[in-house]
Design a protein around this motif. Sequence first.
Motif, PDB file in Angstrom:
ATOM      1  N   ILE A  35      -1.234  22.592  22.263  1.00 19.69           N
ATOM      2  CA  ILE A  35      -2.218  23.380  23.014  1.00 19.69           C
ATOM      3  C   ILE A  35      -3.075  22.442  23.867  1.00 19.69           C
ATOM      4  O   ILE A  35      -3.569  21.423  23.366  1.00 19.69           O
ATOM      5  CB  ILE A  35      -3.126  24.191  22.067  1.00 19.69           C
ATOM      6  CG1 ILE A  35      -2.321  25.275  21.350  1.00 19.69           C
ATOM      7  CG2 ILE A  35      -4.294  24.818  22.828  1.00 19.69           C
ATOM      8  CD1 ILE A  35      -3.101  25.992  20.262  1.00 19.69           C
ATOM      9  N   VAL A  36      -3.218  22.795  25.151  1.00 23.01           N
ATOM     10  CA  VAL A  36      -4.159  22.092  26.021  1.00 23.01           C
ATOM     11  C   VAL A  36      -5.446  22.918  26.036  1.00 23.01           C
ATOM     12  O   VAL A  36      -5.481  23.999  26.634  1.00 23.01           O
ATOM     13  CB  VAL A  36      -3.611  21.950  27.454  1.00 23.01           C
ATOM     14  CG1 VAL A  36      -4.567  21.105  28.304  1.00 23.01           C
ATOM     15  CG2 VAL A  36      -2.218  21.345  27.455  1.00 23.01           C
ATOM     16  N   PRO A  37      -6.505  22.461  25.372  1.00 26.18           N
ATOM     17  CA  PRO A  37      -7.751  23.240  25.298  1.00 26.18           C
ATOM     18  C   PRO A  37      -8.602  23.023  26.555  1.00 26.18           C
ATOM     19  O   PRO A  37      -9.612  22.311  26.536  1.00 26.18           O
ATOM     20  CB  PRO A  37      -8.424  22.700  24.038  1.00 26.18           C
ATOM     21  CG  PRO A  37      -7.957  21.284  23.965  1.00 26.18           C
ATOM     22  CD  PRO A  37      -6.583  21.239  24.559  1.00 26.18           C
ATOM     23  N   GLY A  38      -8.208  23.670  27.665  1.00 22.06           N
ATOM     24  CA  GLY A  38      -8.841  23.424  28.952  1.00 22.06           C
ATOM     25  C   GLY A  38     -10.230  24.000  29.124  1.00 22.06           C
ATOM     26  O   GLY A  38     -10.771  23.966  30.225  1.00 22.06           O
ATOM     27  N   LYS A  39     -10.802  24.553  28.084  1.00 22.72           N
ATOM     28  CA  LYS A  39     -12.180  25.034  28.111  1.00 22.72           C
ATOM     29  C   LYS A  39     -12.970  24.286  27.046  1.00 22.72           C
ATOM     30  O   LYS A  39     -12.448  24.043  25.960  1.00 22.72           O
ATOM     31  CB  LYS A  39     -12.220  26.542  27.809  1.00 22.72           C
ATOM     32  CG  LYS A  39     -11.845  27.440  28.970  1.00 22.72           C
ATOM     33  CD  LYS A  39     -12.068  28.905  28.577  1.00 22.72           C
ATOM     34  CE  LYS A  39     -11.818  29.834  29.757  1.00 22.72           C
ATOM     35  NZ  LYS A  39     -12.045  31.245  29.387  1.00 22.72           N
ATOM     36  N   PRO A  40     -14.198  23.945  27.301  1.00 22.45           N
ATOM     37  CA  PRO A  40     -15.015  24.178  28.499  1.00 22.45           C
ATOM     38  C   PRO A  40     -14.802  23.134  29.592  1.00 22.45           C
ATOM     39  O   PRO A  40     -15.385  23.209  30.649  1.00 22.45           O
ATOM     40  CB  PRO A  40     -16.438  24.097  27.957  1.00 22.45           C
ATOM     41  CG  PRO A  40     -16.338  23.110  26.836  1.00 22.45           C
ATOM     42  CD  PRO A  40     -14.984  23.314  26.218  1.00 22.45           C
TER      43      PRO A  40
END
Length: 219
Positions: A141-146
């Motif tokens: 998973i790429v956690p692009g937030k925040p």
Amino acid sequence: LTINSFIDERRDPIAASHAAARFLRDLYSIFNDWTLVIAAYNCGPGNVNKAIRRAGGKRNYWDIYYYLPRETRGYVPAFIAASYAFEYHKEHNLNPKPMALPIATDTIMISNMLHFQQISEVLGIPIKILRDLNPQYKKDIVPGKPKQLPLNLPATHIAQFIDNENAIYSYKDSIFFNPNNVIAPNRYTSSYIHDVPSNSKKITYKVKEGDVLGTIAER
């Protein structure tokens, strides 16, 4: 380097190499000797300084060898041996294997939660290639937030990703990112405080040589 439940940048060869280079530069400004720098990279500058004091102020690696931790005594010769093998591999009939990764890659900045499986199924990129190109993402998973995060892709798929970006984000998002199952990536940070059960008892533990947080936690 960022290390949390989603990301471990120690696995990112570029980010980790830059961090290692900065650390090695700082260590060289302290010791002005590359063998001492390599030793300090392994066991920390404090242990090297301690070994120098025990050796009567001598600053040659081989003079302080027996005052260093056992692992470090093997680390520096192994580093030298690896450097030798890298430089003179042809003389010893050691040949590099063909590279399986795509030769040409490019980077896309991700601004939302994105699962490797979404990219793989929409663009047809094998998930193993996505993992090999992005080893810092521990759970696919790429956690692009925040905060926006980089994603490395084969250069041949960059335009395809840009053209289908919205479709990729929305593909099976209710399955991959069900709010009931997903932990917010910013929950575990340096300021995160664990919820202590009400029946817990506080104890004080003195850290011993060789301890790591994991074994202390298990105990």
